[in-house]
Design an enzyme around this catalytic site. Structure first.
Site, PDB file in Angstrom:
ATOM      1  N   ALA A 114      98.651 -49.353  -3.924  1.00 39.24           N
ATOM      2  CA  ALA A 114      97.549 -50.006  -3.024  1.00 39.24           C
ATOM      3  C   ALA A 114      97.755 -49.971  -1.632  1.00 39.24           C
ATOM      4  O   ALA A 114      96.905 -49.435  -0.934  1.00 39.24           O
ATOM      5  CB  ALA A 114      97.533 -51.238  -3.206  1.00 39.24           C
ATOM      6  N   GLU A 115      99.211 -50.113  -1.093  1.00 40.05           N
ATOM      7  CA  GLU A 115      99.019 -49.741   0.235  1.00 40.05           C
ATOM      8  C   GLU A 115      99.177 -48.143   0.961  1.00 40.05           C
ATOM      9  O   GLU A 115      98.901 -47.951   1.741  1.00 40.05           O
ATOM     10  CB  GLU A 115     100.270 -50.451   0.586  1.00 40.05           C
ATOM     11  CG  GLU A 115     100.159 -52.023   0.769  1.00 40.05           C
ATOM     12  CD  GLU A 115      99.763 -52.508   1.816  1.00 40.05           C
ATOM     13  OE1 GLU A 115      99.276 -52.095   2.322  1.00 40.05           O
ATOM     14  OE2 GLU A 115      99.029 -53.989   1.239  1.00 40.05           O
TER      15      GLU A 115
END
Length: 213
Positions: A114-115
């Site tokens: 996600a990052e």
């Protein structure tokens, strides 16, 4: 580590409360009931509040009332998220380091995806850097000297996530919200901040945890 009961409870939360999918109270109840059967305390509390004592007719699944598969965190009609492929070296590092921080490797991998989509050279417009998108202040806070070194970045990010989990009494939803928006924002709002980005971020990670790495 994040167990199956916790994953079921979180899926119940997603189908009950998430803003970016069509809520399905019956499906949420099915997930909460399944989690309670695995002795999840918060799930039992939710069932008491909802006054659900018998097994719901719906079975826990990722399908809506019409039998169509849906992904928690996606609005109706949105394209499904395709996860990035985790490089073998990153997977090896995560599995080696995560236990030292009391973290589930699957959780850490979902957060990295996600990052940064597993890009060790990623840099955001807010100057968040590396695999776990550490801003300079956070990197310094957790002793990261070289934010572009994958292992140091992972150690810093995991240390921060563990700190957040401790601060929020093991509540993964709040810890993830804090990782995205900052712990001060979580405390100021008394829960997950009402930011579309943060809520989508938390739902996305829970969605990936359902598939596991």
């Amino acid at each position: 580590m994040l167990g199956d009961a916790e994953a079921k409870y979180r899926l119940g939360q997603v189908f009950a409360f998430a803003e970016d999918i069509r809520n399905d109270p019956e499906l949420a109840a099915a997930w909460f009931y399944d989690a309670a059967q695995s002795d999840h305390a918060k799930a039992r509390e939710v069932l008491e509040v909802l006054r659900i004592v018998a097994r719901p007719k719906r079975r826990p699944s990722c399908a809506d009332g019409q039998g169509k598969r849906v992904s928690p965190g996606l609005a109706g009609g949105a394209r499904a998220h395709r996860p990035a492929r985790a490089p073998a070296e990153i997977v090896r590092l995560v599995h080696g380091l995560a236990p030292h921080y009391g973290l589930d490797p699957a959780l850490v991998l979902a957060l990295i995806e996600a990052e940064s989509s597993f890009d060790p050279d990623a840099r955001s417009h807010k100057n968040a850097q590396g695999l776990m998108q550490l801003i300079p202040a956070t990197a310094t806070r957790f002793g990261v000297r070289d934010v572009w070194d994958p292992e140091q970045n992972l150690r810093g990010g995991m240390a921060y996530l563990r700190w957040l989990l401790n601060r929020f009494n093991g509540d993964l939803e709040l810890a993830l919200a804090g990782y995205n928006a900052g712990e001060a924002a979580v405390e100021r709002h008394g829960g997950v901040p009402p930011y579309k980005e943060t809520r989508a971020y938390v739902a996305r990670i829970f969605r990936r945890l359902k598939g596991r790495y």
